[in-house]
Scaffold this motif. Structure first.
Motif, PDB file in Angstrom:
ATOM      1  N   VAL A 161      62.160  64.768   6.131  1.00  0.00           N
ATOM      2  CA  VAL A 161      61.727  64.372   4.805  1.00  0.00           C
ATOM      3  C   VAL A 161      61.435  62.875   4.797  1.00  0.00           C
ATOM      4  CG1 VAL A 161      62.360  64.227   2.383  1.00  0.00           C
ATOM      5  CG2 VAL A 161      63.105  66.178   3.743  1.00  0.00           C
ATOM      6  N   GLU A 162      60.220  62.523   4.453  1.00  0.00           N
ATOM      7  CA  GLU A 162      59.837  61.121   4.469  1.00  0.00           C
ATOM      8  C   GLU A 162      60.590  60.346   3.393  1.00  0.00           C
ATOM      9  OE1 GLU A 162      55.863  58.349   3.806  1.00  0.00           O
ATOM     10  OE2 GLU A 162      55.742  60.521   3.651  1.00  0.00           O
ATOM     11  N   ARG A 163      61.101  59.212   3.766  1.00  0.00           N
ATOM     12  CA  ARG A 163      61.745  58.345   2.775  1.00  0.00           C
ATOM     13  C   ARG A 163      60.680  57.759   1.886  1.00  0.00           C
ATOM     14  NH1 ARG A 163      65.462  54.966   7.093  1.00  0.00           N
ATOM     15  NH2 ARG A 163      66.584  56.760   7.939  1.00  0.00           N
ATOM     16  N   GLU A 164      60.801  57.987   0.593  1.00  0.00           N
ATOM     17  CA  GLU A 164      59.788  57.528  -0.335  1.00  0.00           C
ATOM     18  C   GLU A 164      59.789  56.003  -0.424  1.00  0.00           C
ATOM     19  OE1 GLU A 164      60.034  59.351  -4.094  1.00  0.00           O
ATOM     20  OE2 GLU A 164      59.865  61.393  -3.326  1.00  0.00           O
ATOM     21  N   ARG A 165      58.599  55.470  -0.484  1.00  0.00           N
ATOM     22  CA  ARG A 165      58.469  54.037  -0.626  1.00  0.00           C
ATOM     23  C   ARG A 165      57.420  53.753  -1.672  1.00  0.00           C
ATOM     24  NH1 ARG A 165      56.079  49.846   3.938  1.00  0.00           N
ATOM     25  NH2 ARG A 165      55.728  48.103   2.532  1.00  0.00           N
ATOM     26  N   ASN A 166      57.708  52.840  -2.530  1.00  0.00           N
ATOM     27  CA  ASN A 166      56.753  52.466  -3.557  1.00  0.00           C
ATOM     28  C   ASN A 166      55.928  51.279  -3.070  1.00  0.00           C
ATOM     29  OD1 ASN A 166      57.643  54.409  -5.446  1.00  0.00           O
ATOM     30  ND2 ASN A 166      59.349  53.092  -6.027  1.00  0.00           N
ATOM     31  N   TYR A 167      54.649  51.515  -2.802  1.00  0.00           N
ATOM     32  CA  TYR A 167      53.761  50.454  -2.365  1.00  0.00           C
ATOM     33  C   TYR A 167      53.250  49.695  -3.592  1.00  0.00           C
ATOM     34  CZ  TYR A 167      53.934  53.158   1.906  1.00  0.00           C
ATOM     35  OH  TYR A 167      54.374  53.837   3.012  1.00  0.00           O
ATOM     36  N   ARG A 168      53.047  48.403  -3.415  1.00  0.00           N
ATOM     37  CA  ARG A 168      52.648  47.571  -4.535  1.00  0.00           C
ATOM     38  C   ARG A 168      51.315  48.038  -5.114  1.00  0.00           C
ATOM     39  NH1 ARG A 168      50.622  41.397  -4.290  1.00  0.00           N
ATOM     40  NH2 ARG A 168      48.693  42.533  -3.906  1.00  0.00           N
ATOM     41  N   ARG A 213      40.905  42.529   5.577  1.00  0.00           N
ATOM     42  CA  ARG A 213      39.947  43.108   6.520  1.00  0.00           C
ATOM     43  C   ARG A 213      40.380  44.472   7.053  1.00  0.00           C
ATOM     44  NH1 ARG A 213      36.118  39.901   8.341  1.00  0.00           N
ATOM     45  NH2 ARG A 213      34.996  41.880   8.268  1.00  0.00           N
ATOM     46  N   SER A 214      41.304  45.107   6.398  1.00  0.00           N
ATOM     47  CA  SER A 214      41.669  46.479   6.740  1.00  0.00           C
ATOM     48  C   SER A 214      42.189  47.164   5.492  1.00  0.00           C
ATOM     49  CB  SER A 214      42.732  46.523   7.845  1.00  0.00           C
ATOM     50  OG  SER A 214      43.996  46.127   7.350  1.00  0.00           O
ATOM     51  N   VAL A 215      42.011  48.481   5.448  1.00  0.00           N
ATOM     52  CA  VAL A 215      42.499  49.235   4.292  1.00  0.00           C
ATOM     53  C   VAL A 215      42.918  50.629   4.728  1.00  0.00           C
ATOM     54  CG1 VAL A 215      40.210  50.133   3.658  1.00  0.00           C
ATOM     55  CG2 VAL A 215      41.998  49.955   1.913  1.00  0.00           C
ATOM     56  N   LEU A 216      44.025  51.083   4.175  1.00  0.00           N
ATOM     57  CA  LEU A 216      44.490  52.458   4.337  1.00  0.00           C
ATOM     58  C   LEU A 216      44.757  53.014   2.949  1.00  0.00           C
ATOM     59  CD1 LEU A 216      45.651  54.952   5.821  1.00  0.00           C
ATOM     60  CD2 LEU A 216      47.839  53.731   5.931  1.00  0.00           C
ATOM     61  N   VAL A 217      44.058  54.082   2.586  1.00  0.00           N
ATOM     62  CA  VAL A 217      44.324  54.769   1.323  1.00  0.00           C
ATOM     63  C   VAL A 217      44.730  56.198   1.659  1.00  0.00           C
ATOM     64  CG1 VAL A 217      42.657  53.333   0.085  1.00  0.00           C
ATOM     65  CG2 VAL A 217      41.938  55.571   0.946  1.00  0.00           C
ATOM     66  N   GLY A 245      47.234  58.035  -5.638  1.00  0.00           N
ATOM     67  CA  GLY A 245      47.377  57.709  -4.234  1.00  0.00           C
ATOM     68  C   GLY A 245      47.983  56.351  -3.984  1.00  0.00           C
ATOM     69  N   SER A 246      48.099  56.001  -2.703  1.00  0.00           N
ATOM     70  CA  SER A 246      48.652  54.716  -2.286  1.00  0.00           C
ATOM     71  C   SER A 246      47.600  53.921  -1.533  1.00  0.00           C
ATOM     72  CB  SER A 246      49.872  54.918  -1.390  1.00  0.00           C
ATOM     73  OG  SER A 246      50.911  55.576  -2.084  1.00  0.00           O
ATOM     74  N   VAL A 247      47.680  52.591  -1.644  1.00  0.00           N
ATOM     75  CA  VAL A 247      46.721  51.688  -1.006  1.00  0.00           C
ATOM     76  C   VAL A 247      47.486  50.532  -0.372  1.00  0.00           C
ATOM     77  CG1 VAL A 247      44.695  50.223  -1.315  1.00  0.00           C
ATOM     78  CG2 VAL A 247      45.001  52.236  -2.777  1.00  0.00           C
ATOM     79  N   THR A 248      47.256  50.296   0.930  1.00  0.00           N
ATOM     80  CA  THR A 248      47.820  49.126   1.612  1.00  0.00           C
ATOM     81  C   THR A 248      46.823  48.650   2.658  1.00  0.00           C
ATOM     82  OG1 THR A 248      48.879  50.363   3.424  1.00  0.00           O
ATOM     83  CG2 THR A 248      50.176  50.052   1.417  1.00  0.00           C
ATOM     84  N   CYS A 249      47.155  47.537   3.285  1.00  0.00           N
ATOM     85  CA  CYS A 249      46.448  47.169   4.510  1.00  0.00           C
ATOM     86  C   CYS A 249      46.909  48.130   5.614  1.00  0.00           C
ATOM     87  CB  CYS A 249      46.765  45.731   4.900  1.00  0.00           C
ATOM     88  SG  CYS A 249      46.130  44.502   3.746  1.00  0.00           S
ATOM     89  N   MET A 250      46.222  48.096   6.734  1.00  0.00           N
ATOM     90  CA  MET A 250      46.542  49.041   7.806  1.00  0.00           C
ATOM     91  C   MET A 250      47.802  48.689   8.574  1.00  0.00           C
ATOM     92  SD  MET A 250      42.693  50.015   9.106  1.00  0.00           S
ATOM     93  CE  MET A 250      43.268  50.859  10.582  1.00  0.00           C
ATOM     94  N   ASP A 251      48.396  47.538   8.288  1.00  0.00           N
ATOM     95  CA  ASP A 251      49.705  47.210   8.860  1.00  0.00           C
ATOM     96  C   ASP A 251      50.826  47.503   7.869  1.00  0.00           C
ATOM     97  OD1 ASP A 251      49.247  45.228   7.024  1.00  0.00           O
ATOM     98  OD2 ASP A 251      49.764  43.562   8.359  1.00  0.00           O
ATOM     99  N   GLY A 252      50.475  48.051   6.702  1.00  0.00           N
ATOM    100  CA  GLY A 252      51.453  48.361   5.679  1.00  0.00           C
ATOM    101  C   GLY A 252      51.673  47.254   4.679  1.00  0.00           C
TER     102      GLY A 252
END
Length: 323
Positions: free
Chosen positions: A72-79, A278-282, A263-270
């Protein structure tokens, strides 16, 4: 269908006493719910967040309940990346303006793509695959409203659909509310990425990620338009999208639409995202941490080589060198 328990309080009390970060196996004796389980059903019950309860019917006086939580993934709230305000205009007023701008631009493009000999455009390849008109408005540097008109179909038979969002107001496709998927397993996910024109270290790194995720997921697609890819995440037809070295205008609309769709949005390093990165992960959120386990380390290596310097920093360095 999983059985409903007549005494949910017992289960909630069982799990509320145990810190979610300190265990991988929970056991607790429960009252006898044997009669509530269908005879043809394996004695187990799946709760939300992927928790699986299994019942040992041989225990005296009731069932023994075990919940395996290691997967079970530990939930994390991304900014949150959206602006907290839309300024002097209301969210609805701003959204109307943004949608009008995107649809006007789409009409101009529609007329052009049906007359390909008159097109002068650096990315002509995109016009024969998947493309869109994307308009994003920033307030104090953060996305406040967005509209993306996606072209679907082909030359002489183009159709469009419009994605839109305003901060705090949800995301929509053709006026209907949309939401990201609930898929929480990489093996069951459909993913999307993109590649720049320069075949450099960032390109090579993403080729490796493309291969890796192709092996462990349902597949990785490359459509060719970042705004469209992100809207597909928001629509719930794919689970995640990532790419290196995009420009602010590639991301400003799509990231807000994903966030407003849940959904969640961060850079590709989290790290915390802004449109000048210059990077994005959605993603749909449920998969975000699992994707970062593989994408994050590869991105850190690129950052250590100075290959993912934010756009604003590049502009500043350029101005300093001129002066």
């Amino acid at each position: 269908m999983a059985p409903s328990l007549s005494s949910p309080k017992t289960i909630s009390q069982t799990f509320s006493l145990i810190p979610s970060h300190s265990f991988s196996l929970v056991s607790h004796r429960l009252p006898n719910y044997r009669n509530l389980l269908p005879r043809t059903h394996e004695p187990s019950l799946r709760l939300k967040h992927g928790i699986q309860l299994s019942f040992d019917t041989n225990s005296m006086g009731g069932f023994r309940c075990g919940a395996i939580l290691s997967d079970v993934e530990r939930e994390r709230n991304y900014r949150k990346i959206g602006s907290q305000s839309t300024g002097s205009l209301s969210a609805n007023q701003l959204l109307e303006l943004v949608e009008a701008a995107a649809k006007t631009g789409a009409q101009v493009v529609m007329e052009a793509v049906n007359k390909p000999r008159s097109i002068t455009y650096k990315g002509t390849t995109d016009l024969v695959t998947d493309f869109a008109v994307s308009v994003g408005v920033l307030f104090r540097g953060r996305p406040a409203a967005a509209a993306v008109v996606e072209f679907v179909g082909g030359p002489m038979c183009w159709n469009t659909r419009t994605f839109s969002a305003a901060t705090g107001g949800g995301a929509f496709c053709n006026g209907k509310r949309i939401h990201v998927s609930a898929t929480d397993q990489v093996e069951q996910s459909l993913l999307v990425t993109g590649f720049g024109y320069e075949h450099d270290d960032a390109w090579a790194t993403n080729i490796d990620l493309f291969k890796e995720f192709t092996d462990i997921s349902r597949g990785v697609r490359r459509l060719g338009a970042a705004a469209v890819d992100m809207c597909h995440v928001a629509l719930g037809i794919v689970e995640a999208y990532w790419e290196y070295r995009l420009k602010p205008w590639d991301m400003a609309a799509g990231v807000l639409i994903v966030e407003e769709a849940g959904g969640s949005v961060t850079c590709m390093d989290g790290g915390n995202f802004c449109v000048f990165d210059r990077s994005v992960l959605v993603s749909n959120g449920a998969l975000h941490g699992k994707l970062l386990e593989r994408i994050g380390p590869a991105t850190e290596k690129l950052k250590s080589k100075g290959l993912l310097v934010p756009v604003l920093m590049l502009v500043l360095l350029h101005s300093i060198s001129i002066n």
